[in-house]
Scaffold this motif. Structure first.
Motif, PDB file in Angstrom:
ATOM      1  N   THR A  31       0.616  -1.256   0.087  1.00  0.00           N
ATOM      2  CA  THR A  31      -0.013   0.055   0.127  1.00  0.00           C
ATOM      3  C   THR A  31       0.651   1.405   0.050  1.00  0.00           C
ATOM      4  O   THR A  31       0.226   2.136  -0.032  1.00  0.00           O
ATOM      5  CB  THR A  31      -1.068   0.054   1.186  1.00  0.00           C
ATOM      6  N   ARG A  32       2.101   0.964   0.250  1.00  0.00           N
ATOM      7  CA  ARG A  32       2.856   2.294   0.323  1.00  0.00           C
ATOM      8  C   ARG A  32       2.611   3.324  -0.885  1.00  0.00           C
ATOM      9  O   ARG A  32       2.740   4.712  -0.370  1.00  0.00           O
ATOM     10  CB  ARG A  32       4.594   1.845  -0.120  1.00  0.00           C
ATOM     11  N   ASN A  33       2.559   2.990  -1.885  1.00  0.00           N
ATOM     12  CA  ASN A  33       2.350   4.224  -2.902  1.00  0.00           C
ATOM     13  C   ASN A  33       0.826   4.121  -3.673  1.00  0.00           C
ATOM     14  O   ASN A  33       0.842   4.623  -4.654  1.00  0.00           O
ATOM     15  CB  ASN A  33       3.502   4.287  -4.214  1.00  0.00           C
ATOM     16  N   LEU A  34      -0.068   3.608  -2.909  1.00  0.00           N
ATOM     17  CA  LEU A  34      -1.331   3.442  -3.387  1.00  0.00           C
ATOM     18  C   LEU A  34      -2.265   4.622  -3.193  1.00  0.00           C
ATOM     19  O   LEU A  34      -2.389   5.118  -2.036  1.00  0.00           O
ATOM     20  CB  LEU A  34      -2.098   2.288  -2.609  1.00  0.00           C
ATOM     21  N   SER A  35      -2.768   5.252  -4.251  1.00  0.00           N
ATOM     22  CA  SER A  35      -3.627   6.392  -4.391  1.00  0.00           C
ATOM     23  C   SER A  35      -4.921   5.930  -3.608  1.00  0.00           C
ATOM     24  O   SER A  35      -5.165   4.794  -3.729  1.00  0.00           O
ATOM     25  CB  SER A  35      -3.742   6.901  -5.597  1.00  0.00           C
ATOM     26  N   SER A  36      -5.944   6.758  -3.511  1.00  0.00           N
ATOM     27  CA  SER A  36      -7.251   6.312  -2.850  1.00  0.00           C
ATOM     28  C   SER A  36      -7.991   5.744  -4.069  1.00  0.00           C
ATOM     29  O   SER A  36      -8.634   4.897  -3.931  1.00  0.00           O
ATOM     30  CB  SER A  36      -7.999   7.670  -2.332  1.00  0.00           C
ATOM     31  N   SER A  37      -7.903   6.472  -5.179  1.00  0.00           N
ATOM     32  CA  SER A  37      -8.698   5.633  -6.334  1.00  0.00           C
ATOM     33  C   SER A  37      -8.048   4.113  -6.496  1.00  0.00           C
ATOM     34  O   SER A  37      -8.766   3.467  -6.899  1.00  0.00           O
ATOM     35  CB  SER A  37      -8.655   6.514  -7.532  1.00  0.00           C
ATOM     36  N   ASP A  38      -6.762   4.201  -6.587  1.00  0.00           N
ATOM     37  CA  ASP A  38      -6.177   2.850  -6.830  1.00  0.00           C
ATOM     38  C   ASP A  38      -6.638   2.093  -5.540  1.00  0.00           C
ATOM     39  O   ASP A  38      -6.735   0.643  -5.861  1.00  0.00           O
ATOM     40  CB  ASP A  38      -4.651   2.845  -7.053  1.00  0.00           C
ATOM     41  N   ASP A  67     -10.010  -3.891   5.254  1.00  0.00           N
ATOM     42  CA  ASP A  67     -10.061  -2.632   5.974  1.00  0.00           C
ATOM     43  C   ASP A  67      -9.007  -1.456   5.775  1.00  0.00           C
ATOM     44  O   ASP A  67      -9.213  -0.302   5.824  1.00  0.00           O
ATOM     45  CB  ASP A  67     -10.037  -3.038   7.702  1.00  0.00           C
ATOM     46  N   THR A  68      -7.617  -1.908   5.731  1.00  0.00           N
ATOM     47  CA  THR A  68      -6.469  -1.040   5.373  1.00  0.00           C
ATOM     48  C   THR A  68      -6.789  -0.374   4.284  1.00  0.00           C
ATOM     49  O   THR A  68      -6.585   0.841   3.962  1.00  0.00           O
ATOM     50  CB  THR A  68      -5.096  -1.718   5.519  1.00  0.00           C
ATOM     51  N   VAL A  69      -7.297  -1.154   3.085  1.00  0.00           N
ATOM     52  CA  VAL A  69      -7.168  -0.594   1.781  1.00  0.00           C
ATOM     53  C   VAL A  69      -8.324   0.241   1.888  1.00  0.00           C
ATOM     54  O   VAL A  69      -8.496   1.466   1.201  1.00  0.00           O
ATOM     55  CB  VAL A  69      -7.207  -1.772   0.517  1.00  0.00           C
ATOM     56  N   TYR A  70      -9.461   0.126   2.425  1.00  0.00           N
ATOM     57  CA  TYR A  70     -10.531   1.089   2.691  1.00  0.00           C
ATOM     58  C   TYR A  70     -10.436   2.257   3.103  1.00  0.00           C
ATOM     59  O   TYR A  70     -10.710   3.305   3.009  1.00  0.00           O
ATOM     60  CB  TYR A  70     -11.868   0.256   3.249  1.00  0.00           C
ATOM     61  N   ASN A  71      -9.462   1.959   4.197  1.00  0.00           N
ATOM     62  CA  ASN A  71      -8.919   3.438   4.831  1.00  0.00           C
ATOM     63  C   ASN A  71      -8.294   4.454   3.914  1.00  0.00           C
ATOM     64  O   ASN A  71      -8.389   5.609   3.937  1.00  0.00           O
ATOM     65  CB  ASN A  71      -8.101   3.133   6.080  1.00  0.00           C
ATOM     66  N   ILE A  72      -7.403   3.646   3.069  1.00  0.00           N
ATOM     67  CA  ILE A  72      -6.510   4.410   2.121  1.00  0.00           C
ATOM     68  C   ILE A  72      -7.559   4.981   1.033  1.00  0.00           C
ATOM     69  O   ILE A  72      -7.221   5.971   0.748  1.00  0.00           O
ATOM     70  CB  ILE A  72      -5.597   3.502   1.382  1.00  0.00           C
ATOM     71  N   ALA A  73      -8.918   4.218   0.731  1.00  0.00           N
ATOM     72  CA  ALA A  73      -9.601   4.504  -0.491  1.00  0.00           C
ATOM     73  C   ALA A  73     -10.286   6.043   0.228  1.00  0.00           C
ATOM     74  O   ALA A  73     -10.513   6.830  -0.752  1.00  0.00           O
ATOM     75  CB  ALA A  73     -10.609   3.640  -0.875  1.00  0.00           C
ATOM     76  N   ASN A  74     -10.367   6.045   1.447  1.00  0.00           N
ATOM     77  CA  ASN A  74     -10.840   7.327   2.151  1.00  0.00           C
ATOM     78  C   ASN A  74     -12.278   7.664   1.585  1.00  0.00           C
ATOM     79  O   ASN A  74     -12.521   8.743   1.266  1.00  0.00           O
ATOM     80  CB  ASN A  74      -9.844   8.415   2.088  1.00  0.00           C
ATOM     81  N   THR A  75     -13.164   6.878   1.630  1.00  0.00           N
ATOM     82  CA  THR A  75     -14.553   6.966   0.986  1.00  0.00           C
ATOM     83  C   THR A  75     -15.346   6.018   2.114  1.00  0.00           C
ATOM     84  O   THR A  75     -15.167   5.169   2.656  1.00  0.00           O
ATOM     85  CB  THR A  75     -14.610   6.505  -0.528  1.00  0.00           C
ATOM     86  N   THR A  76     -16.748   6.692   2.185  1.00  0.00           N
ATOM     87  CA  THR A  76     -17.699   5.879   2.869  1.00  0.00           C
ATOM     88  C   THR A  76     -18.286   5.060   1.603  1.00  0.00           C
ATOM     89  O   THR A  76     -19.304   4.380   2.254  1.00  0.00           O
ATOM     90  CB  THR A  76     -18.669   7.103   3.617  1.00  0.00           C
ATOM     91  N   GLU A  77     -18.179   5.248   0.594  1.00  0.00           N
ATOM     92  CA  GLU A  77     -18.903   4.472  -0.487  1.00  0.00           C
ATOM     93  C   GLU A  77     -18.464   2.836  -0.319  1.00  0.00           C
ATOM     94  O   GLU A  77     -17.317   2.682  -0.348  1.00  0.00           O
ATOM     95  CB  GLU A  77     -18.489   4.816  -1.835  1.00  0.00           C
ATOM     96  N   ILE A  78     -19.604   2.002  -0.461  1.00  0.00           N
ATOM     97  CA  ILE A  78     -19.404   0.697  -0.279  1.00  0.00           C
ATOM     98  C   ILE A  78     -19.148   0.106  -1.624  1.00  0.00           C
ATOM     99  O   ILE A  78     -20.097   0.360  -2.644  1.00  0.00           O
ATOM    100  CB  ILE A  78     -20.503   0.045   0.461  1.00  0.00           C
ATOM    101  N   HIS A  79     -18.033  -0.274  -1.970  1.00  0.00           N
ATOM    102  CA  HIS A  79     -17.648  -1.103  -3.281  1.00  0.00           C
ATOM    103  C   HIS A  79     -18.910  -1.819  -3.832  1.00  0.00           C
ATOM    104  O   HIS A  79     -19.391  -2.574  -3.018  1.00  0.00           O
ATOM    105  CB  HIS A  79     -16.244  -1.618  -3.250  1.00  0.00           C
TER     106      HIS A  79
END
Length: 99
Positions: A31-38, A67-79
């Motif tokens: 997740t080091r270089n993962l943008s919120s959209s990625d 959960d970690t990736v959802y935090n990085i995504a920084n959204t309340t939208e459920i995929h």
């Protein structure tokens, strides 16, 4: 992302014996270089792996990573895939006997 998770799960028990932070270190690397959209776009890969693993410990680790990736995504939208697979995920966890 899917291939990276599967690679991480190869020999995970030996890796964990040598480094108690193995999963945490792997997650950080992934997740080091993962943008919120990625991060949001990576959610289906994580769900695919979650539904495929058969070990309760790996299910738990995959849920933590989700959960970690959802935090990085920084959204309340459920995929949409998470919404679609929610019942299957719960059934999978229940079949493995993990709370």
């Amino acid at each position: 992302m899917k291939q990276a998770l599967w690679k991480m799960f190869v020999n995970w028990e030996e890796e964990l014996d040598q480094n108690e932070w193995y999963f945490s270190d792997c997650y950080e690397e992934l997740t080091r270089n993962l943008s919120s959209s990625d991060a949001f776009e990576a959610i289906p890969d994580i769900i695919f792996v979650l539904l495929a693993v058969k070990d309760t410990y790996l299910v738990s680790e995959t849920l933590d990573f989700l959960d970690t990736v959802y935090n990085i995504a920084n959204t309340t939208e459920i995929h949409p895939l998470l919404r679609e697979e929610w019942r299957n995920i719960n059934q999978h966890i229940h079949r493995l006997g993990d709370d």
